[in-house]
Design a protein around this motif. Structure first.
Motif, PDB file in Angstrom:
ATOM      1  N   GLY A 246       0.762  -1.228   0.000  1.00  0.00           N
ATOM      2  CA  GLY A 246       0.000   0.000   0.000  1.00  0.00           C
ATOM      3  C   GLY A 246       0.795   1.281   0.000  1.00  0.00           C
ATOM      4  N   SER A 247       0.081   2.357  -0.345  1.00  0.00           N
ATOM      5  CA  SER A 247       0.650   3.702  -0.357  1.00  0.00           C
ATOM      6  C   SER A 247      -0.001   4.525   0.745  1.00  0.00           C
ATOM      7  CB  SER A 247       0.406   4.374  -1.711  1.00  0.00           C
ATOM      8  OG  SER A 247       1.040   3.646  -2.747  1.00  0.00           O
ATOM      9  N   ALA A 248       0.816   5.241   1.475  1.00  0.00           N
ATOM     10  CA  ALA A 248       0.319   6.075   2.568  1.00  0.00           C
ATOM     11  C   ALA A 248       0.743   7.517   2.352  1.00  0.00           C
ATOM     12  CB  ALA A 248       0.844   5.565   3.905  1.00  0.00           C
ATOM     13  N   LEU A 249      -0.147   8.438   2.676  1.00  0.00           N
ATOM     14  CA  LEU A 249       0.139   9.867   2.605  1.00  0.00           C
ATOM     15  C   LEU A 249       0.007  10.459   4.000  1.00  0.00           C
ATOM     16  CD1 LEU A 249       0.555  12.552   1.038  1.00  0.00           C
ATOM     17  CD2 LEU A 249      -1.949  12.655   0.805  1.00  0.00           C
ATOM     18  N   GLN A 315      -3.901   4.304  -0.114  1.00  0.00           N
ATOM     19  CA  GLN A 315      -4.613   3.328   0.721  1.00  0.00           C
ATOM     20  C   GLN A 315      -4.800   3.824   2.155  1.00  0.00           C
ATOM     21  OE1 GLN A 315      -2.227   1.994  -1.709  1.00  0.00           O
ATOM     22  NE2 GLN A 315      -4.197   1.826  -2.778  1.00  0.00           N
ATOM     23  N   ALA A 316      -3.978   4.766   2.569  1.00  0.00           N
ATOM     24  CA  ALA A 316      -4.107   5.318   3.920  1.00  0.00           C
ATOM     25  C   ALA A 316      -3.660   6.768   3.917  1.00  0.00           C
ATOM     26  CB  ALA A 316      -3.278   4.514   4.908  1.00  0.00           C
ATOM     27  N   ILE A 317      -4.345   7.580   4.736  1.00  0.00           N
ATOM     28  CA  ILE A 317      -4.010   8.999   4.852  1.00  0.00           C
ATOM     29  C   ILE A 317      -4.035   9.371   6.331  1.00  0.00           C
ATOM     30  CG2 ILE A 317      -4.651  11.355   4.231  1.00  0.00           C
ATOM     31  CD1 ILE A 317      -6.260  10.134   1.880  1.00  0.00           C
ATOM     32  N   ALA A 445      -1.623   4.612  10.504  1.00  0.00           N
ATOM     33  CA  ALA A 445      -1.778   4.845   9.064  1.00  0.00           C
ATOM     34  C   ALA A 445      -1.001   3.802   8.260  1.00  0.00           C
ATOM     35  CB  ALA A 445      -1.301   6.252   8.705  1.00  0.00           C
ATOM     36  N   GLY A 446       0.196   3.445   8.718  1.00  0.00           N
ATOM     37  CA  GLY A 446       0.986   2.456   8.008  1.00  0.00           C
ATOM     38  C   GLY A 446       0.325   1.094   7.987  1.00  0.00           C
ATOM     39  N   LEU A 447      -0.320   0.709   9.081  1.00  0.00           N
ATOM     40  CA  LEU A 447      -1.042  -0.568   9.118  1.00  0.00           C
ATOM     41  C   LEU A 447      -2.262  -0.534   8.208  1.00  0.00           C
ATOM     42  CD1 LEU A 447      -0.752  -1.264  12.956  1.00  0.00           C
ATOM     43  CD2 LEU A 447       0.400  -2.523  11.119  1.00  0.00           C
ATOM     44  N   MET A 448      -2.958   0.592   8.177  1.00  0.00           N
ATOM     45  CA  MET A 448      -4.098   0.729   7.266  1.00  0.00           C
ATOM     46  C   MET A 448      -3.649   0.612   5.815  1.00  0.00           C
ATOM     47  SD  MET A 448      -6.311   3.725   9.200  1.00  0.00           S
ATOM     48  CE  MET A 448      -7.284   4.110   7.740  1.00  0.00           C
ATOM     49  N   ALA A 449      -2.494   1.172   5.490  1.00  0.00           N
ATOM     50  CA  ALA A 449      -1.992   1.104   4.117  1.00  0.00           C
ATOM     51  C   ALA A 449      -1.793  -0.334   3.676  1.00  0.00           C
ATOM     52  CB  ALA A 449      -0.676   1.874   4.001  1.00  0.00           C
TER      53      ALA A 449
END
Length: 503
Positions: A246-249, A315-317, A445-449
């Motif tokens: 995933g990608s996280a912002l 995928q996560a913000i 957020a990193g886990l959500m990504a």
């Protein structure tokens, strides 16, 4: 681990007695044996014990403990307080058993009597009152408890400190025995996990007395502790690539506050996200590119964020660390909330913006995770009398807005959109340092990504964050650790989870 109310614990005891075909006094003996095993594993036979017993079943536990300690060669004497007209049946039966073992092993204390001249090296075991307490202690018994608290002796409570309610926090100035350790049978009491009650309980040790597992598994409760995150952990596929995770912002930062978003971004990377980007004001560009070279970086505005874009396809913000409350940033945040419909992790000044603009609460995307400390929560949702009432208020707000709320504290409570409450048991006072919350925001957020559902990411993130803090404190001390140390120990925690060694 489930947290049951006092009523549920009594029902569990009764079900166990019926299903096992044992008597209630046999279950009491089982509990006493477990308590004595704990005591004898920590104190040698030269240790002397004074056991304070009440007229109910908690007192029966204490009388049984006195007898078992004596049989194992320890010096132990019980003082039985006659604070009620009658003793419970099992308490009276254990009194007879103790008297048969030795009449000098127990002394009755009538109304108005106190214990004095106890040498400070003697261990005091508190078995006066149990979980059946439903009102504050008054009169002689309250005076007796306050007298015990003035004694310098080490104190150990059986099941719960006398005077401490199981399901609520004690009223101000309540008479509660303050102990160094509490030996709680089978379950945490909810009051142990709040500062108003936990300060009396000291270090809590859960003793498994083999209550019926089918009753425990089939009985609903909205409250649990976070003590095994393996049920959610997803090992990595060896054929995966960075896009798999995933990608996280991460959105935040302002002049003088770039460190906050840098910590959050670093935590996202250390949590396992595949690709990470930071959106920050121009003033932090060189800092971010130098400090976190693994993260991509975009800018908006000079000293604060003026626009929030580039979030599509992420995928996560996560938003809020160091973001400030400049009017242009508030405007950008408002526009972002109106446009973005995917779950967010909202922290720090983004929460303060929500507090000042209550109309924005209804625009928070469903499934989002808010990470307030108690004062931030109060500013958003209003004041309540105590920390347990605040958790209940958080449950109502989580269900109302369909969000998860991470209510930070010594035992951080993670509230899910369904109203479930998960109390975290990891972490320590060394984590009360600037930037610790930014790390947590990035970790969630990193886990959500990586595909974890937002509520699961919050539960896992809180556990991992606290455990990394525990490892950092063990290596560096609580005083010397800083937020960056928490990030440095995240890998150790993931290794423990993958290997199952943390259990």
């Amino acid at each position: 681990m489930k947290i049951f109310s006092a009523e549920q614990i009594r029902a569990c005891d009764a079900y166990t007695i019926h299903a096992s075909g044992i008597r209630s006094i046999d279950l009491m003996e089982r509990a006493a044996v477990k308590a004595v095993e704990w005591l004898t594993a920590r104190f040698d036979t030269n240790t002397l014990f004074v056991v304070l017993c009440g007229a109910g079943n908690n007192g029966g536990d204490g009388l049984a403990i006195t007898r078992l300690l004596h049989r194992q060669g320890y010096g132990a004497k019980a003082f039985l307080l006659k604070h009620a007209e009658h003793f419970s049946a099992d308490c009276f039966a254990n009194l007879q058993r103790l008297q048969q073992t030795g009449t000098d092993l127990v002394e009755l204390l009538s109304q108005g009597m106190f214990i004095t001249d106890i040498p400070p090296h003697i261990i005091i075991i508190d078995a006066i009152l149990g979980t059946g307490l439903n009102r504050p202690v008054e009169g002689w018994l309250a005076d007796f408890i306050r007298h015990v608290n003035q004694l310098p002796n080490r104190k150990v409570a059986i099941d719960t400190p006398s005077g401490l309610p199981a399901d609520t926090v004690p009223v101000k100035e309540a008479a509660v025995v303050q102990v160094k350790e509490t030996l709680s049978f089978q379950f945490y009491k909810r009051s142990f996990l709040h500062p108003e009650g936990g300060r009396f309980a000291g270090d809590v040790h859960i003793l498994d007395i083999n209550l019926d597992s089918s009753f425990i598994s089939s009985t609903h409760t909205s409250y649990e502790t976070i003590d095994d995150v393996r049920q959610w952990y997803e090992p990595r596929n060896p054929f995966a690539h960075k896009g798999t995770f995933g990608s996280a912002l991460m959105i935040g930062g302002s002049y003088g506050m770039i460190g906050a978003i840098a910590l959050a971004t670093h935590a996202v990377l250390r949590s396992g996200a595949g690709k990470v980007r930071a959106l920050i004001p121009q003033c932090g560009y060189e800092i971010m590119q130098t400090a976190i070279p693994e993260a991509m970086c975009a800018t908006s505005g000079e000293g604060c964020l003026t626009e929030i874009g580039g979030w599509e396809g992420m995928q996560a913000i996560g938003i809020g660390p160091g973001i400030g409350t400049d009017p242009t940033t508030v405007e950008a945040f408002t526009s972002f909330l109106e446009a973005c419909k995917q779950p967010l992790v909202i922290d720090a000044d983004a929460l303060n913006i929500l507090a000042k603009h209550a109309d924005l609460l209804g625009k928070i995307p469903a499934g989002s995770v808010l990470t307030p400390h108690p004062k931030e929560f109060e500013r958003m949702f209003g004041a309540v009398p105590d920390s347990m009432a605040q958790v209940e208020h958080a449950r109502a707000q989580a269900m109302r807005y369909n969000i998860s709320i991470v209510l930070k504290g010594h035992h951080t409570a993670v509230i899910t959109p369904e109203g479930a409450c998960w109390y975290n048991l990891t972490g320590n006072a060394g984590m009360a340092t600037g930037g610790s919350g930014d790390v947590l925001c990035g970790l969630i957020a990193g886990l959500m990504a990586q595909g974890y559902e937002p509520d699961v990411a919050a539960i896992m993130g809180v556990y991992v964050h606290g455990k990394a803090g525990d490892l950092a404190a063990a290596a560096l001390s609580q005083e010397a650790m800083i937020a960056g140390d928490i990030i440095n120990y995240l890998g150790n925690v993931f290794l423990e989870i993958a290997d199952g060694r943390f259990l």
